[in-house]
Write a protein that holds these residues in place. Structure first.
Motif, mmCIF file in Angstrom:
data_model
loop_
_atom_site.group_PDB
_atom_site.id
_atom_site.type_symbol
_atom_site.label_atom_id
_atom_site.label_comp_id
_atom_site.label_asym_id
_atom_site.label_seq_id
_atom_site.Cartn_x
_atom_site.Cartn_y
_atom_site.Cartn_z
ATOM 1 N N ALA A 118 0.839 -1.206 0.000
ATOM 2 C CA ALA A 118 0.000 0.000 0.000
ATOM 3 C C ALA A 118 0.868 1.249 0.000
ATOM 4 C CB ALA A 118 -0.915 0.009 1.218
ATOM 5 N N PRO A 119 0.441 2.303 -0.703
ATOM 6 C CA PRO A 119 1.160 3.575 -0.626
ATOM 7 C C PRO A 119 0.985 4.198 0.754
ATOM 8 C CG PRO A 119 -0.879 3.841 -1.852
ATOM 9 C CD PRO A 119 -0.735 2.367 -1.581
ATOM 10 N N ALA A 120 1.664 5.300 0.999
ATOM 11 C CA ALA A 120 1.530 5.994 2.278
ATOM 12 C C ALA A 120 0.067 6.346 2.528
ATOM 13 C CB ALA A 120 2.385 7.254 2.281
ATOM 14 N N LEU A 121 -0.404 6.065 3.721
ATOM 15 C CA LEU A 121 -1.822 6.277 4.023
ATOM 16 C C LEU A 121 -2.092 7.745 4.339
ATOM 17 C CD1 LEU A 121 -2.627 3.212 6.318
ATOM 18 C CD2 LEU A 121 -2.730 3.378 3.824
ATOM 19 N N PRO A 122 -3.241 8.254 3.903
ATOM 20 C CA PRO A 122 -3.620 9.609 4.307
ATOM 21 C C PRO A 122 -3.952 9.639 5.790
ATOM 22 C CG PRO A 122 -5.443 8.538 3.171
ATOM 23 C CD PRO A 122 -4.262 7.613 3.036
ATOM 24 N N LEU A 123 -3.784 10.781 6.396
ATOM 25 C CA LEU A 123 -4.168 10.930 7.796
ATOM 26 C C LEU A 123 -5.681 10.795 7.940
ATOM 27 C CD1 LEU A 123 -1.975 13.982 8.855
ATOM 28 C CD2 LEU A 123 -1.654 11.592 9.535
ATOM 29 N N PRO A 124 -6.166 10.432 9.118
ATOM 30 C CA PRO A 124 -7.615 10.456 9.329
ATOM 31 C C PRO A 124 -8.171 11.859 9.124
ATOM 32 C CG PRO A 124 -6.480 9.327 11.132
ATOM 33 C CD PRO A 124 -5.432 9.982 10.312
ATOM 34 N N LEU A 125 -9.437 11.942 8.765
ATOM 35 C CA LEU A 125 -10.089 13.256 8.662
ATOM 36 C C LEU A 125 -10.005 13.994 9.997
ATOM 37 C CD1 LEU A 125 -13.327 12.377 6.635
ATOM 38 C CD2 LEU A 125 -11.210 13.386 5.771
ATOM 39 N N ALA A 126 -10.058 13.246 11.091
ATOM 40 C CA ALA A 126 -10.016 13.865 12.417
ATOM 41 C C ALA A 126 -8.722 14.615 12.661
ATOM 42 C CB ALA A 126 -10.201 12.794 13.493
ATOM 43 N N ALA A 127 -7.639 14.200 11.975
ATOM 44 C CA ALA A 127 -6.351 14.863 12.184
ATOM 45 C C ALA A 127 -6.298 16.234 11.521
ATOM 46 C CB ALA A 127 -5.231 13.979 11.640
ATOM 47 N N ASP A 128 -7.229 16.509 10.599
ATOM 48 C CA ASP A 128 -7.272 17.803 9.902
ATOM 49 C C ASP A 128 -8.451 18.663 10.356
ATOM 50 O OD1 ASP A 128 -5.074 17.089 8.342
ATOM 51 O OD2 ASP A 128 -6.332 16.091 6.862
ATOM 52 N N ASP A 129 -9.008 18.345 11.519
ATOM 53 C CA ASP A 129 -10.261 18.980 11.930
ATOM 54 C C ASP A 129 -10.123 19.632 13.296
ATOM 55 O OD1 ASP A 129 -13.020 19.582 12.363
ATOM 56 O OD2 ASP A 129 -13.224 17.688 13.446
ATOM 57 N N PRO A 130 -9.836 20.935 13.355
ATOM 58 C CA PRO A 130 -9.733 21.614 14.649
ATOM 59 C C PRO A 130 -11.085 22.049 15.213
ATOM 60 C CG PRO A 130 -9.220 23.157 12.915
ATOM 61 C CD PRO A 130 -9.476 21.840 12.232
#
Length: 487
Positions: A301-313
């Motif tokens: 698998a390629p590098a996984l994207p971060l969870p949506l929660a990690a981009d949500d302040p």
């Protein structure tokens, strides 16, 4: 596997021998059974425990094991017809305000019901014993048992150390989350149940991907919610249609699986990730992110994207994470992550429903994820998933090439196969079972009528690649018998 087989064989033998005993008669001692059947004391102990669980024997410490009294029927079933009225007679406003209260567990039970031993399981959603970190789990359980306070009551939110681990696992060491944003739950299913009950009012709409995980649909309907589908393509949920669905329904919750979506395997594209958050924020709605497959990435698998929660302040995302899928079906430990007042609502619902998750299980999980064995297991699992996916695709390419998915996922544990138009997928699954292979029909993954017939094939519940190959051969014969193969 050999130990388990010996226990089953001895239990079967003892079960037959019980016919020669009178009620209350004492069985031979454990030492005598060890000598007679040439098995270990542990095998005898486990076989006796199995019989005791069935109510066939009773064990009296210091005295021995005795044949239990036969269970006697207490009388004919009374008149239970009143329940038909009690379970259906909601107040007049219920159809509008709360929706139906019936719970359809068929889609969930389909993946929880173990097929007979002679049937190859291409249906299940949990790791076969050969893929589970059994030694690491046993060692973690033993260490947890020696921790001071293991059997005392835990905080209702969960152990602080375990909450902190989940916060770092989800958001990264420098991410927006900390332990105070996390609730420990009894697995992912429990987390989804709490989230939907806390965030959506009975009778309201909840937006879901189409197709989607049947267990989530069952949770929503049991809570009196109306699942409204938003189509998924190769890049994840269609965000243009998501905006339209929010506007049309005024829903306040959208449930999604952005990573290795079940059942299609799709990964939400980088272009759509910010759109999902922006659309939900503009609609005053929550995104429930079911991140079930993050620890099921394949070795290629390629590098996984971060969870949506990690981009949500801003607290838009309520994140669901579980250890169960990557470890064992019995390690039912998960986490709900939220920020703001929503967290208190989630906490209140969970406390009312279950008080807290048992501390020994939390301590075991903490010992597991903190050990080097956990990292090694994930590395081995990643390679095994790639090997099994490749074997299944190779077998399909040889026997059923027209059913190969265009973009096989590099994570998760299943393939989503599009059947020819007009195929009766339920007839196919029934015929496949007669041929000795269990597969999943696609219909339960849709909230209404499915746009096309599908099958879902899982490759983690079979014993190995040889079984996967044989399972495809049996499926080929079942499809041929149902005339479901292209000419």
């Amino acid at each position: 596997m050999k130990d388990s087989s010996s226990v089953n064989q001895l239990a079967t033998t003892l079960r037959k021998e019980l016919d020669r005993y009178s009620e209350g008669e004492k069985l031979p001692s454990s030492r005598a059974l060890v000598t007679r059947h040439q098995v270990s004391p542990v095998t005898v102990s486990r076989a006796i425990a199995a019989l005791a669980a069935e109510g066939l024997v009773t064990s009296r410490p210091g005295a021995g094991v005795f044949k239990a009294a036969a269970r006697r029927h207490t009388g004919a079933l009374g008149d239970v017809s009143w329940q038909e009225v009690a379970l259906s007679a909601d107040p007049p406003h219920a159809a509008i305000d709360a929706g139906p209260r019936g719970t359809d567990a068929a889609g969930v039970l389909a993946t929880l019901t173990a097929p007979p031993p002679e049937v190859i399981d291409l249906n299940g959603g949990y790791l076969h014993a050969a893929l589970q970190p059994e030694r690491a789990l046993a060692a973690a359980l033993a260490r947890a048992g020696r921790r001071p306070g293991t059997w005392s009551r835990p905080p209702v939110e969960g152990l602080a150390e375990l909450r902190d681990w989940f916060a770092r696992d989800i958001g990264g060491p420098a991410g927006p989350l900390d332990a105070s944003d996390v609730l420990i739950t009894a697995g992912g299913q429990g987390a989804l149940t709490t989230a939907l009950r806390a965030l959506a009012a009975p009778g309201s709409a909840v937006l879901v991907e189409s197709p989607t995980y049947p267990g989530m649909l069952a949770v929503a309907r049991a809570a009196g919610l109306r699942p409204v589908p938003v189509p998924v393509d190769a890049d994840g949920v269609r965000t243009d249609l998501l905006a339209e669905a929010f506007a049309a329904t005024r829903a306040r919750v959208f449930v999604c699986q952005p990573l290795f979506h079940n059942p299609t395997g799709a990964v939400l594209s980088a272009q759509r990730r910010p759109d999902v958050l922006a659309v939900a924020r503009a609609s005053g709605a929550f995104v429930v992110e079911d991140d079930f497959a993050r620890r099921l990435a394949h070795a290629d698998a390629p590098a996984l994207p971060l969870p949506l929660a990690a981009d949500d302040p801003d607290g838009v995302v309520v994140h669901v994470r579980s250890l169960t899928k990557a470890a064992s079906p019995s390690l039912r430990i998960g986490a709900l992550t939220a920020r703001g007042p929503a967290l208190e609502r989630l906490r209140a619902i969970q406390v009312v429903d279950s008080f807290f998750v048992p501390r020994p299980l939390q301590e075991t999980a903490l010992e597991l994820v903190g050990s080097p064995a956990w990292t090694r297991h994930l590395r081995v699992l990643s390679a095994a998933l790639r090997e099994r996916r490749t074997a299944l695709l190779t077998a399909l390419g040889s026997a059923l090439p027209t059913l190969l998915p265009q973009q096989p996922p590099r994570g998760g544990y299943h393939l989503w196969l599009r059947l020819p138009d007009g195929t009766d997928e339920h007839a196919v699954t029934a015929t496949a079972l007669r041929h000795g292979v269990a597969v999943t029909a696609g219909g339960p993954y849709f909230t209404a009528e499915a746009p096309a017939p599908h099958l879902r094939l899982s490759y983690v519940s079979a014993s190995g690649t040889a079984q996967l190959e044989e399972g495809v051969g049996r499926l080929h014969r079942a499809l041929a018998e149902n005339s479901a193969l292209p000419a």
